[in-house]
Design a protein around this motif. Structure first.
Motif, mmCIF file in Angstrom:
data_model
loop_
_atom_site.group_PDB
_atom_site.id
_atom_site.type_symbol
_atom_site.label_atom_id
_atom_site.label_comp_id
_atom_site.label_asym_id
_atom_site.label_seq_id
_atom_site.Cartn_x
_atom_site.Cartn_y
_atom_site.Cartn_z
ATOM 1 N N THR A 129 16.828 -11.934 -23.960
ATOM 2 C CA THR A 129 15.476 -11.174 -24.819
ATOM 3 C C THR A 129 15.489 -10.972 -26.877
ATOM 4 N N ALA B 195 22.380 -3.430 -15.776
ATOM 5 C CA ALA B 195 21.540 -4.728 -15.234
ATOM 6 C C ALA B 195 22.725 -4.729 -14.431
ATOM 7 N N ARG B 204 18.521 -10.684 -9.599
ATOM 8 C CA ARG B 204 18.772 -11.155 -9.283
ATOM 9 C C ARG B 204 17.196 -12.161 -9.893
ATOM 10 N N PRO B 205 17.141 -13.040 -10.496
ATOM 11 C CA PRO B 205 16.053 -13.915 -10.472
ATOM 12 C C PRO B 205 15.104 -14.957 -9.383
ATOM 13 N N CYS B 218 11.921 -10.390 -10.362
ATOM 14 C CA CYS B 218 12.789 -10.538 -11.649
ATOM 15 C C CYS B 218 13.081 -11.641 -11.819
ATOM 16 N N VAL B 219 13.662 -12.166 -12.794
ATOM 17 C CA VAL B 219 13.411 -12.403 -13.664
ATOM 18 C C VAL B 219 14.864 -12.824 -14.797
ATOM 19 N N ALA B 220 15.014 -14.499 -15.373
ATOM 20 C CA ALA B 220 15.952 -14.508 -16.162
ATOM 21 C C ALA B 220 15.814 -14.053 -17.805
ATOM 22 N N THR B 221 14.553 -14.421 -18.161
ATOM 23 C CA THR B 221 14.199 -14.198 -19.714
ATOM 24 C C THR B 221 12.367 -13.767 -19.553
ATOM 25 N N CYS B 231 7.617 -7.452 -15.067
ATOM 26 C CA CYS B 231 9.065 -8.104 -14.675
ATOM 27 C C CYS B 231 10.422 -7.170 -15.062
ATOM 28 N N LEU B 233 14.425 -7.530 -15.947
ATOM 29 C CA LEU B 233 15.798 -8.567 -16.334
ATOM 30 C C LEU B 233 16.295 -7.234 -16.979
ATOM 31 N N ASP B 235 18.251 -6.453 -20.300
ATOM 32 C CA ASP B 235 17.690 -5.730 -21.569
ATOM 33 C C ASP B 235 18.546 -6.420 -22.551
#
Lengths: 270, 270, 270
Positions: A129, B195, B204-205, B218-221, B231, B233, B235
């Motif tokens: 991010t 996290a 988990r993404p 839930c996302v990775a980016t 969303c 994630l 940080d």
């Protein structure tokens, strides 16, 4: 390059919080003697086109430098991170989302582009991010230290760089259909048409105009407008500016970047 | 200490007005060659705990320096003003209200603490409302000039320093009961849980989650989230982040620091 | 002048956007070694009187410098641009709209004034809307480089300079009729009466007062007020301050600069 190497001009959409300061810290850890000139950290978030307008407006007034810009809604995604070399010795660093695509001509044209992929140029592990901290600031610091831009990663074709497209205003006799391309800090709106083009179809001090059904005075300077009154004039970068004297056109008309704005000029003889 | 002596990293809750600039002036009058790196002047006013979270997040990315932080709702009252010496040569200056109590470990641990009571280190007469100008900035300048921290005043027991307490999230299978510990400039909320701990119970993404009765991806980016969508994630400092892509989670959910936030994760198999 | 020549202290109402950064660029192009200390870019827009109050408050704490201030609602109109030389070696640059008229005494009194008319000191063509970039920043840079202020343009009579007039509070036994002269970044209101004058008619820690029909506690410091409570105290520049502890008096009472504020103090014996 020697002088430029000591200076980083830094622009972002990070706002007043600590993100810009953390990037400054990263730069100074890598390049303790590097000088940082903050251009702004109020680039419009999530709007690289408006960011590009401001970077273009600023470019002619900046010293030779490593220019770092972060306005990066696609952070962590597929967009590339790039370094661009310009004519005079200026180096541009930022995401490949069009943010630099208006300014690079003002910086003399870009003469080389590299994809910022060298892991040694990053702070690992790179976060998902905050590439300002982990990718862009360290790269700017290395360039300021004099490292060659081609060490940043593989060369890429300049033609492959993402460009922002400014809207094309429809300019006819006495009428301009334009779009707000950016708002300035006072709430004045930059309309996406050059003041010179507007002059050709009616803009002239003293002419009465109308915007969004409201009267607007064409003036040479703010001082010629009535306090609180809507006015039209050429801005300091050559765009047509819609403003309220000692007020905010954005608030008065509910404008935001991307909004349509139609201007009509009263006939000169009326 | 020679290099650090030349640099003050300055953070406060003074906002964009002249208070931070007046402190810069005080520093430069006392230490004309001193370099000032502004970390931020947007620390959350009246919330030293959130300020402490940001100072901790920034610490690993800052050069060795005199670190000055002012977020001081108790100004003029009984709280002490302190100087802390850390492992690497970093010196921390600020009110004894917990503001530095998360960052000092990131700065290598504090190895000495002094109460800032030496009248010669202050601008007399000290005002009741602006110790940034009259107490903290002059002390930082003296430290930057190389004066010894034990000249600031009597040594105090590190164990007597005020510490902020972060809330302890309740983390159970598929569910996290947390608290917003800080908001970033984009309106994303740092939830008071790591996290990594969230990953252990469902983050988990690709997993669907729910926050405050609303779906969150839930996302990775950010790039993996839907524009405008809520969303979750990790940080850039390792906290669980609740965000809206290209928007503000704080505005979308009416969040502020201290608000409760319960996250539930859909079972992986559903 | 040697030391001062290297430093420009810069204040404006440009806000967080790129205008202040563009001016910094202009300065560094002309004077690459010049150091810039940002005082604030949040001077109240369109209110040179409030700007003058802040410049006066800051003056005693600033190093000898070229002081550049731009808060210029009359940009492009008939108002002059001026350079003022002060006692100690400080030079003041800005519009002749009263912005410097409270601070110049704090800078030791102005001893010479020149109208900034030398075309060689400007960036031509001068825009109609951005004299910070085209007139004031280049002049500040030249002064920082050591050029003589009388090269800026013709000398003008100090008595011809525009002055702002602060309102005169009506101070009678137990009662003050004042005006808000400025709001600070926390939303506290500077009332246009000196705290010493207020003390003579009733202000004293522990006394109960009333402002706009609401109770206000007279306190020595914020720490003595109830959180969220309205309070009155002397501010760090000697003005009477109306504040809310850990809150905003401007929001609580709907105050803005120019608003009337009547304070009554309960009799000491009640």
């Amino acid at each position: 390059m020697e002088v430029a190497a000591a200076l980083i001009v830094f622009a972002s959409d990070f706002g007043p919080g600590p993100y810009a300061g953390i990037c400054r810290g990263v730069i100074r850890r890598l390049a303790p003697a590097c000088d940082i000139l903050d251009l702004t950290h109020d680039l419009p978030a999530f709007d690289p086109r408006a960011g590009a307008v401001w970077l273009e407006a600023a470019a002619p007034y900046l010293p030779e430098a490593v220019h770092l810009a972060v306005d990066d809604p696609g952070v962590g995604g597929a967009r590339r991170a790039v370094v661009l070399a310009c004519a005079r010795g200026d180096l541009l660093v930022g995401p490949d989302n069009g943010l630099w695509s208006l300014a690079w001509d003002a910086h003399g044209g870009q003469r080389g582009a590299w994809s910022l992929e060298n892991p040694a140029w990053r702070l690992e592990p790179v976060s998902a991010t905050f590439h300002g901290r982990d990718v862009f600031a360290p790269a700017a610091a290395r360039l300021a230290l004099g490292e060659a831009p081609d060490a940043a990663g593989p060369a890429i074709a300049p033609s492959s760089l993402v460009r922002v497209a400014l809207p094309v205003a429809r300019v006819t006799a006495g009428r301009i259909e334009a779009e707000v391309i950016a708002l300035d800090p006072f709430g004045s709106a930059l309309l996406g048409v050059r003041a010179g083009d507007a002059a050709a179809v009616g803009l002239r001090p003293g002419v009465r105009a109308e915007v969004a059904g409201r009267p607007a005075a064409c003036v040479a300077t703010f001082a010629d407008a009535a306090p609180g009154g809507l006015c039209l004039l050429g801005d300091s970068s050559g765009w047509l500016l819609l403003a309220v004297r000692e007020g905010s056109a954005a608030m008065a008309l509910g404008l935001r970047a991307g909004a349509a704005a139609t201007v009509t000029f009263a006939p000169a003889s009326s």
